[in-house]
Scaffold this active site. Structure first.
Site, mmCIF file in Angstrom:
data_model
loop_
_atom_site.group_PDB
_atom_site.id
_atom_site.type_symbol
_atom_site.label_atom_id
_atom_site.label_comp_id
_atom_site.label_asym_id
_atom_site.label_seq_id
_atom_site.Cartn_x
_atom_site.Cartn_y
_atom_site.Cartn_z
ATOM 1 N N ASP A 8 181.499 129.512 60.312
ATOM 2 C CA ASP A 8 182.914 129.716 60.619
ATOM 3 C C ASP A 8 183.561 130.391 59.407
ATOM 4 O OD1 ASP A 8 183.258 127.703 58.779
ATOM 5 O OD2 ASP A 8 184.288 126.323 60.129
ATOM 6 N N CYS A 65 179.553 125.727 57.490
ATOM 7 C CA CYS A 65 180.995 125.574 57.671
ATOM 8 C C CYS A 65 181.530 124.957 56.375
ATOM 9 C CB CYS A 65 181.334 124.770 58.924
ATOM 10 S SG CYS A 65 180.860 123.026 58.923
ATOM 11 N N THR A 67 182.154 121.819 55.433
ATOM 12 C CA THR A 67 181.340 120.669 55.006
ATOM 13 C C THR A 67 179.893 120.748 55.473
ATOM 14 O OG1 THR A 67 181.915 119.524 57.038
ATOM 15 C CG2 THR A 67 183.335 119.112 55.105
ATOM 16 N N HIS A 98 159.190 115.950 57.303
ATOM 17 C CA HIS A 98 159.225 114.725 58.120
ATOM 18 C C HIS A 98 159.899 114.935 59.474
ATOM 19 C CE1 HIS A 98 158.674 111.623 54.621
ATOM 20 N NE2 HIS A 98 157.995 112.742 54.394
ATOM 21 N N HIS A 133 154.726 111.473 61.766
ATOM 22 C CA HIS A 133 156.079 111.960 62.086
ATOM 23 C C HIS A 133 156.192 112.471 63.520
ATOM 24 C CE1 HIS A 133 156.889 111.427 57.881
ATOM 25 N NE2 HIS A 133 155.902 112.252 57.565
#
Ligand code: RB5
Length: 149
Positions: A8, A65, A67, A98, A133
């Site tokens: 963004d 973005c 955060t 993992h 995994h």
């Protein structure tokens, strides 16, 4: 290796740095925007990158973005997407080894450019370890199947 990348407005400067970095390193990039500073909505870009990865048009995705949180939440709504928000290089290799993460999410307001580029490098060079995994990821897929009908 082909990388779909999107952000963004809050992630645009870091996206530009990463696109240049990847192109210089010889990766093929598919930049789906945003391309201007105008305020926009991160789910629109999360969806485009997530669909490029899901449809195998690209090997991996990178989303940015402010955060990294909103854009990773949105990408993870697409079945088969495992977007990992990373702010350190340990998480960047662990999420590949993992969790077989197929999208890396970054927060432009959280990490500096140097750390972000190290995270990108680490993510792209690390490999899924399989083994124990696999069954955990199968359980993640079962959760998805239960609710996405
Ligand atoms: C935009 O201001 C900001 O909310 C967005 O980039 C992101 O951080 C949301 O999770």
């Amino acid at each position: 290796m082909k990388i779909s990348i999107g952000s963004d407005h809050a992630g645009l400067p870091l996206k530009r740095e990463i696109v240049n970095y990847l192109n210089d390193k010889g990766y093929e990039t598919n930049d789906i925007g945003t391309f201007t500073e105008e305020s926009c909505d991160y789910p629109d870009y999360a969806l485009k990158v997530a669909e490029n990865v899901k449809n195998k048009n690209c090997d991996f995705g990178i989303l940015i973005c402010g955060t990294g949180i909103g854009i990773s939440i949105a990408a993870n709504k697409v079945p088969g997407i495992r977007a990992a928000l990373c702010s350190d290089t340990f998480s960047a290799h662990a999420c590949r080894e993992h969790n077989n993460a197929n999208i890396l999410a970054l927060g432009q307001r959280v990490v500096g450019t140097g750390v972000a580029l190290d995270i990108v490098d680490t993510f792209l060079k690390s490999k899924f370890q399989g083994g124990r995994h696999e069954k955990r990821l199968a359980k993640v897929a079962e959760i998805e199947a239960k609710y996405y009908k």
